[in-house]
Design an enzyme around this catalytic site. Structure first.
Site, PDB file in Angstrom:
ATOM      1  N   HIS A   1       0.895  -1.211   0.023  1.00 11.77           N
ATOM      2  CA  HIS A   1      -0.214  -0.149  -0.027  1.00 11.77           C
ATOM      3  C   HIS A   1       0.807   1.272  -0.041  1.00 11.77           C
ATOM      4  CE1 HIS A   1      -4.307  -1.153   0.182  1.00 11.77           C
ATOM      5  NE2 HIS A   1      -3.756  -2.248   0.799  1.00 11.77           N
TER       6      HIS A   1
ATOM      7  N   ASP B   1       2.594   2.024  -2.955  1.00 13.79           N
ATOM      8  CA  ASP B   1       3.203   2.130  -4.448  1.00 13.79           C
ATOM      9  C   ASP B   1       2.429   3.365  -4.640  1.00 13.79           C
ATOM     10  OD1 ASP B   1       0.600   0.755  -4.141  1.00 13.79           O
ATOM     11  OD2 ASP B   1       0.994  -0.204  -6.221  1.00 13.79           O
TER      12      ASP B   1
ATOM     13  N   GLY C   1      -4.414 -12.122  -4.913  1.00 13.51           N
ATOM     14  CA  GLY C   1      -3.563 -11.246  -4.737  1.00 13.51           C
ATOM     15  C   GLY C   1      -2.298 -11.369  -5.245  1.00 13.51           C
ATOM     16  N   LEU C   2      -2.323 -12.187  -6.630  1.00 17.83           N
ATOM     17  CA  LEU C   2      -0.991 -12.217  -7.294  1.00 17.83           C
ATOM     18  C   LEU C   2      -1.037 -11.795  -8.589  1.00 17.83           C
ATOM     19  CD1 LEU C   2      -0.464 -16.063  -6.735  1.00 17.83           C
ATOM     20  CD2 LEU C   2       0.127 -14.327  -5.332  1.00 17.83           C
ATOM     21  N   SER C   3      -1.865 -10.712  -8.737  1.00 20.97           N
ATOM     22  CA  SER C   3      -1.919  -9.725 -10.188  1.00 20.97           C
ATOM     23  C   SER C   3      -2.045 -10.381 -11.100  1.00 20.97           C
ATOM     24  CB  SER C   3      -0.660  -8.767  -9.870  1.00 20.97           C
ATOM     25  OG  SER C   3      -0.701  -8.036  -8.982  1.00 20.97           O
ATOM     26  N   SER C   4      -3.117 -11.274 -11.368  1.00 18.89           N
ATOM     27  CA  SER C   4      -3.477 -12.009 -12.560  1.00 18.89           C
ATOM     28  C   SER C   4      -3.953 -10.796 -13.640  1.00 18.89           C
ATOM     29  CB  SER C   4      -4.721 -12.719 -12.697  1.00 18.89           C
ATOM     30  OG  SER C   4      -5.864 -12.408 -11.743  1.00 18.89           O
TER      31      SER C   4
ATOM     32  N   ASP D   1       2.252  -3.673  -9.700  1.00 20.83           N
ATOM     33  CA  ASP D   1       2.034  -5.172 -10.255  1.00 20.83           C
ATOM     34  C   ASP D   1       2.418  -5.105 -11.721  1.00 20.83           C
ATOM     35  OD1 ASP D   1       0.900  -5.247  -7.883  1.00 20.83           O
ATOM     36  OD2 ASP D   1      -1.319  -5.407  -8.763  1.00 20.83           O
TER      37      ASP D   1
ATOM     38  N   TYR E   1      -9.808   0.324  -0.474  1.00 23.58           N
ATOM     39  CA  TYR E   1      -8.645   0.767  -1.131  1.00 23.58           C
ATOM     40  C   TYR E   1      -8.948   2.226  -1.330  1.00 23.58           C
ATOM     41  CZ  TYR E   1      -5.149   0.971  -4.598  1.00 23.58           C
ATOM     42  OH  TYR E   1      -4.049   1.300  -5.414  1.00 23.58           O
TER      43      TYR E   1
END
Length: 393
Positions: free
Chosen positions: A38, A40, A127-130, A175, A225
């Site tokens: 949080h 970036d 949370g792996l930025s697909s 990401d 967010y």
């Protein structure tokens, strides 16, 4: 599914749909973030890396102007003429791709039609930025196949703008940057303000990166967010007003925050306190990695989680349980929430060889507590988006 099987499956599906071999195969990886959550979008530094979970694209250029996009895992197809006005659709996965094309059209690039089949081993919603892998992989495909001459940085920024404009998520750049710029066994210290970056060796030979997927995703993610962004922006404005020399959080000290505690109020103080300390922790984590002080890295991961949970308040009961359970396990070096929050994964640094035992123990306790099955992913730090030199049959 292994990388080889993913490529074979995607290639075979392409041949079934289009009755031809694809001209090229591309891989676009997901990412982890060792530390720096949080921040970036708060002018901070982050420490991400690409991982060996991928979206595979099988592609060919056609002789017309029609794009045919096939999402193999969803069993869905979308066709359109790229020359027509591009607008968001009700299919979210399509919007990530249309947004990229829209960015290229605004740059006046000329394209042709394409057949594209894609499939993934990146878990959705973990949370792996697909999403970043999809955007940047597609941008990379178009850049290579049509010789557009875009740099990796431009591809990452195009992916980010796609998400801002066609998906409606005001994400930071981390990401996309990690997916495109990843290198094997390297983490990236990224300055999210200038995009200056440097690689640091992740010497984790004795350790494994174990991701535990809570299998929960609370509805607060998008609203939470956006609220956090508003809160830290408001907090920084108060800080700047009192200390004009502080232009970003990285120039702010804990002493300055403490002096403004009453002016900020409890909530804004907690949010800003987390950001200032997380920026410090990233620098300390790089120092620890360079000196192979993995114990220090683990300590910083726990500190980050405490900040995310108690100060930034983006964790949840389930993920807090996963992290707290591991605090007393001596084979676990560090653990924390990863990603946007309110569910998703914890990232855990564990001694190699004890993954099965640890997972069995924690998954049983997690199920007894919440009645939810835990998923796990063992990942390795991998290279970024790339074109395969040859198809793997």
């Amino acid at each position: 599914m292994t990388k080889k099987k993913l490529i074979a499956s995607t290639t075979e599906h392409f041949k079934t749909i289009f009755q031809n071999e694809p001209e090229a195969i591309f891989l676009s990886p997901g990412r982890i973030n060792l530390i720096g959550e949080h921040i970036d979008y708060n002018d901070g530094f982050v420490l991400p890396a690409a991982i060996n979970k991928y979206i595979c694209f099988a592609v060919s250029i056609t002789f017309d102007n029609e794009f045919t996009l096939v999402a193999q895992d969803l069993n869905e197809t979308y066709r359109f003429d790229w020359r027509e006005a591009l607008k968001p659709t009700d299919k979210m996965w399509v919007n990530y791709l249309l947004g990229v094309l829209h960015q290229l059209k605004e740059r006046n690039f000329s394209l042709k039609g394409m057949h594209i089949v894609f499939s993934s081993t990146i878990p959705m919603g973990a949370g792996l930025s697909s999403s970043a892998a999809l955007e940047c992989g597609f941008g990379y495909v178009l850049n290579k196949q049509f010789n557009l001459g875009l740099s990796r940085q431009e591809i990452a920024l195009i992916g980010q703008q796609s998400e801002h404009t066609f998906v409606g998520v005001k994400c930071g750049i981390m990401d996309q940057f990690a997916s495109v710029f990843g290198k094997k066994n390297k983490v990236i210290k990224l300055d999210c303000t200038t995009l200056a970056h440097e690689y640091h060796t992740a010497d984790l030979k004795k350790y494994s990166i174990l991701l535990l997927d809570s299998n929960v995703k609370h509805t607060h993610l998008t609203s939470g967010y956006n609220t956090r962004r508003e809160e830290v922006e408001k907090g920084l404005s108060i800080i700047k007003n009192r200390f004009p020399s502080v232009t970003t959080f990285r120039a702010c000290t804990e002493e300055q925050l403490n002096e403004l505690k009453n002016s900020l109020g409890e909530t804004l103080y907690k949010r800003c306190h987390f950001v200032v300390n997380e920026i410090r922790r990233v620098n300390e984590a790089v120092y620890a990695l360079d000196r192979k002080n993995i114990a220090k890295l683990g300590q910083l991961m726990y500190e980050t989680h405490d900040g995310l949970s108690k100060e930034y308040e983006v964790s949840c009961e389930e993920v807090d349980f996963l992290v707290d359970f591991f605090r007393t396990e001596k084979q676990v070096i560090g653990s924390r929430m990863m990603g946007g929050g309110f569910g998703g994964c914890s990232i855990n640094l564990v001694e190699k060889g004890c993954e099965e035992t640890l997972f069995k123990k924690i998954s049983q306790a997690y199920f007894e507590k919440f009645g939810i099955q835990l998923n796990r992913y063992k990942v390795k730090v991998s290279k970024g988006t790339s074109k395969m030199k040859k198809k793997i049959n």
